[in-house]
Design an enzyme around this catalytic site. Structure first.
Site, PDB file in Angstrom:
ATOM      1  N   ASN A   1       0.900  -1.345  -0.088  1.00  0.00           N
ATOM      2  CA  ASN A   1       0.146   0.028   0.048  1.00  0.00           C
ATOM      3  C   ASN A   1       0.961   1.389   0.015  1.00  0.00           C
ATOM      4  O   ASN A   1       1.456   1.638   1.045  1.00  0.00           O
ATOM      5  CB  ASN A   1      -1.003  -0.117   1.224  1.00  0.00           C
ATOM      6  CG  ASN A   1      -1.780   1.258   1.375  1.00  0.00           C
ATOM      7  OD1 ASN A   1      -1.668   2.501   0.972  1.00  0.00           O
ATOM      8  ND2 ASN A   1      -3.084   0.883   1.665  1.00  0.00           N
TER       9      ASN A   1
ATOM     10  N   ASN B   1      -7.296  -4.785   5.206  1.00  0.00           N
ATOM     11  CA  ASN B   1      -8.084  -3.774   6.385  1.00  0.00           C
ATOM     12  C   ASN B   1      -8.698  -4.790   7.356  1.00  0.00           C
ATOM     13  O   ASN B   1      -9.983  -4.340   7.508  1.00  0.00           O
ATOM     14  CB  ASN B   1      -8.845  -2.849   5.445  1.00  0.00           C
ATOM     15  CG  ASN B   1      -8.251  -1.389   5.392  1.00  0.00           C
ATOM     16  OD1 ASN B   1      -7.588  -1.174   6.081  1.00  0.00           O
ATOM     17  ND2 ASN B   1      -8.554  -0.835   4.076  1.00  0.00           N
TER      18      ASN B   1
ATOM     19  N   ASP C   1      -1.883  -6.203   5.963  1.00  0.00           N
ATOM     20  CA  ASP C   1      -1.624  -6.372   4.357  1.00  0.00           C
ATOM     21  C   ASP C   1      -1.471  -8.013   4.477  1.00  0.00           C
ATOM     22  O   ASP C   1      -0.259  -8.693   5.137  1.00  0.00           O
ATOM     23  CB  ASP C   1      -0.478  -5.904   4.047  1.00  0.00           C
ATOM     24  CG  ASP C   1      -0.852  -4.253   4.268  1.00  0.00           C
ATOM     25  OD1 ASP C   1      -1.293  -3.491   3.256  1.00  0.00           O
ATOM     26  OD2 ASP C   1      -0.425  -3.636   5.415  1.00  0.00           O
TER      27      ASP C   1
ATOM     28  N   ASP D   1      -4.255  -5.108   0.678  1.00  0.00           N
ATOM     29  CA  ASP D   1      -4.658  -4.431   2.003  1.00  0.00           C
ATOM     30  C   ASP D   1      -5.840  -4.834   2.291  1.00  0.00           C
ATOM     31  O   ASP D   1      -6.880  -4.555   1.695  1.00  0.00           O
ATOM     32  CB  ASP D   1      -4.213  -3.038   1.954  1.00  0.00           C
ATOM     33  CG  ASP D   1      -4.696  -2.165   3.215  1.00  0.00           C
ATOM     34  OD1 ASP D   1      -5.329  -2.885   4.302  1.00  0.00           O
ATOM     35  OD2 ASP D   1      -4.608  -1.061   3.241  1.00  0.00           O
TER      36      ASP D   1
ATOM     37  N   ASP E   1       2.544   4.611   5.277  1.00  0.00           N
ATOM     38  CA  ASP E   1       2.444   3.989   6.705  1.00  0.00           C
ATOM     39  C   ASP E   1       2.146   2.543   6.630  1.00  0.00           C
ATOM     40  O   ASP E   1       2.078   1.845   7.659  1.00  0.00           O
ATOM     41  CB  ASP E   1       0.936   4.716   7.343  1.00  0.00           C
ATOM     42  CG  ASP E   1      -0.045   4.736   6.435  1.00  0.00           C
ATOM     43  OD1 ASP E   1      -0.018   4.415   5.132  1.00  0.00           O
ATOM     44  OD2 ASP E   1      -1.187   5.347   6.806  1.00  0.00           O
ATOM     45  N   HIS E   2       2.470   2.033   5.506  1.00  0.00           N
ATOM     46  CA  HIS E   2       2.416   0.522   5.342  1.00  0.00           C
ATOM     47  C   HIS E   2       4.052  -0.002   4.834  1.00  0.00           C
ATOM     48  O   HIS E   2       4.535   1.113   4.319  1.00  0.00           O
ATOM     49  CB  HIS E   2       1.467   0.018   4.154  1.00  0.00           C
ATOM     50  CG  HIS E   2      -0.011   0.043   4.436  1.00  0.00           C
ATOM     51  ND1 HIS E   2      -0.822  -1.039   4.806  1.00  0.00           N
ATOM     52  CD2 HIS E   2      -0.683   1.280   4.641  1.00  0.00           C
ATOM     53  CE1 HIS E   2      -1.923  -0.322   4.944  1.00  0.00           C
ATOM     54  NE2 HIS E   2      -1.986   0.937   4.790  1.00  0.00           N
TER      55      HIS E   2
ATOM     56  N   GLU F   1      -3.652   2.231  -3.176  1.00  0.00           N
ATOM     57  CA  GLU F   1      -3.800   3.328  -2.579  1.00  0.00           C
ATOM     58  C   GLU F   1      -3.092   3.963  -3.553  1.00  0.00           C
ATOM     59  O   GLU F   1      -2.174   4.884  -3.108  1.00  0.00           O
ATOM     60  CB  GLU F   1      -3.493   3.528  -0.971  1.00  0.00           C
ATOM     61  CG  GLU F   1      -4.863   4.039  -0.259  1.00  0.00           C
ATOM     62  CD  GLU F   1      -4.333   4.413   0.998  1.00  0.00           C
ATOM     63  OE1 GLU F   1      -4.314   5.560   1.339  1.00  0.00           O
ATOM     64  OE2 GLU F   1      -4.094   3.648   1.706  1.00  0.00           O
TER      65      GLU F   1
END
Length: 270
Positions: free
Chosen positions: A7, A149, A218, A147, A247-248, A34
């Site tokens: 991501n 989530n 992930d 990802d 942030d991943h 993303e």
């Protein structure tokens, strides 16, 4: 073969970080999520210069997915998750790459809950169950990567109490992930690290990265044809520590070569 999912959290903003990771780790196949960019803004030329062909489906805001490959380009199969023709969010892409069906996904976040976003997340999961079952049963080697989530278990979050109201950890979401695995998919990272607190996401706030206060959301899932080829799996966590990082961090698996079917000798003529 090394396959990864990442991501990237804005492909235009983090293109230098993406290219640096590709150069250092050299994965053969990559699923990106993303993108946060329309189709025309996708950096095709820069990725080609780095040795990667790509297919992608862009979208403004938080969505957009892509599949990259070294060498031969990905052969596109579909650019949306079946089951809802009215769904315009760019969250799914599927291609054939080097003999493998690669499904890259960005499952909805679902916050805030309760509400329409959480309902959409659960509905999207139901559609994924149906399509994933058809992929699993196809007889081809298949990977679901992206990802999700979803925080599958308490081992996958630094502090479950801090996330108890979040959509990522709700019982319905965990149950949906377990239902997906029950089809026969192998969670490659958890299979390789069965008891380890291993994370793929660290929030930008409250020093989460510095404290290693992360989540595992992930995932790379392998079907029965591909799972026997799994050699190792991990997280390129160093990427999260770079300047202007996503942030991943990328999750990767290493796959062995496909077994060749034995050659049957023709019987000698009498």
């Amino acid at each position: 073969m090394k396959l990864a999912t990442f991501n990237v959290n804005g492909i235009k903003t983090r293109l230098p970080q993406l290219l640096a990771w590709l150069e250092k780790e050299a994965p053969d196949i990559v699923c990106l999520q993303e993108l946060k960019a329309l189709d025309g803004a996708f950096p095709q030329a820069e990725l080609l210069a780095a040795g990667y062909s790509a297919i992608w489906k862009g979208q403004r805001s938080w969505n957009g997915v892509a599949i990259l490959s070294k060498g031969a380009p990905p052969l596109e199969i579909r650019r949306e998750l079946p089951g809802d023709p009215s769904d315009e969010q760019s969250r799914y892409i599927e291609a054939a790459v080097d003999g493998i069906i690669v499904a890259g996904l960005y499952l909805p976040n679902g916050n805030p809950r309760p509400g329409p976003k959480f309902d959409y997340k659960l509905d999207w999961f139901k559609r994924l169950h149906v399509h994933a079952q058809s992929l699993f049963d196809s007889g081809h080697p298949v990977v679901l990567a992206g990802d999700f989530n979803v925080i599958p278990t308490d081992l996958d979050v630094y502090n479950p109490k801090s996330w108890q109201k979040d959509a990522l950890i709700q019982p319905e979401v965990r149950s949906a992930y377990e239902e997906l695995l029950a089809q026969g998919w192998l969670d490659s990272l958890r299979h390789t690290h069965p008891e380890e607190r291993i994370y793929t996401f660290w929030d930008y706030f409250r020093q989460h990265w510095q404290r290693n206060a992360g989540l595992r959301i992930d995932h790379i899932l392998l079907n029965a044809e591909l799972a026997p080829r799994l050699k190792s799996a991990g997280v390129h966590s160093w990427v999260r520590g770079e300047e202007h990082a996503s942030d991943h961090a990328p999750v990767w698996v290493e796959l062995g070569a496909a077994r060749k079917a034995p050659v049957r000798k023709k019987p000698k003529a009498a």
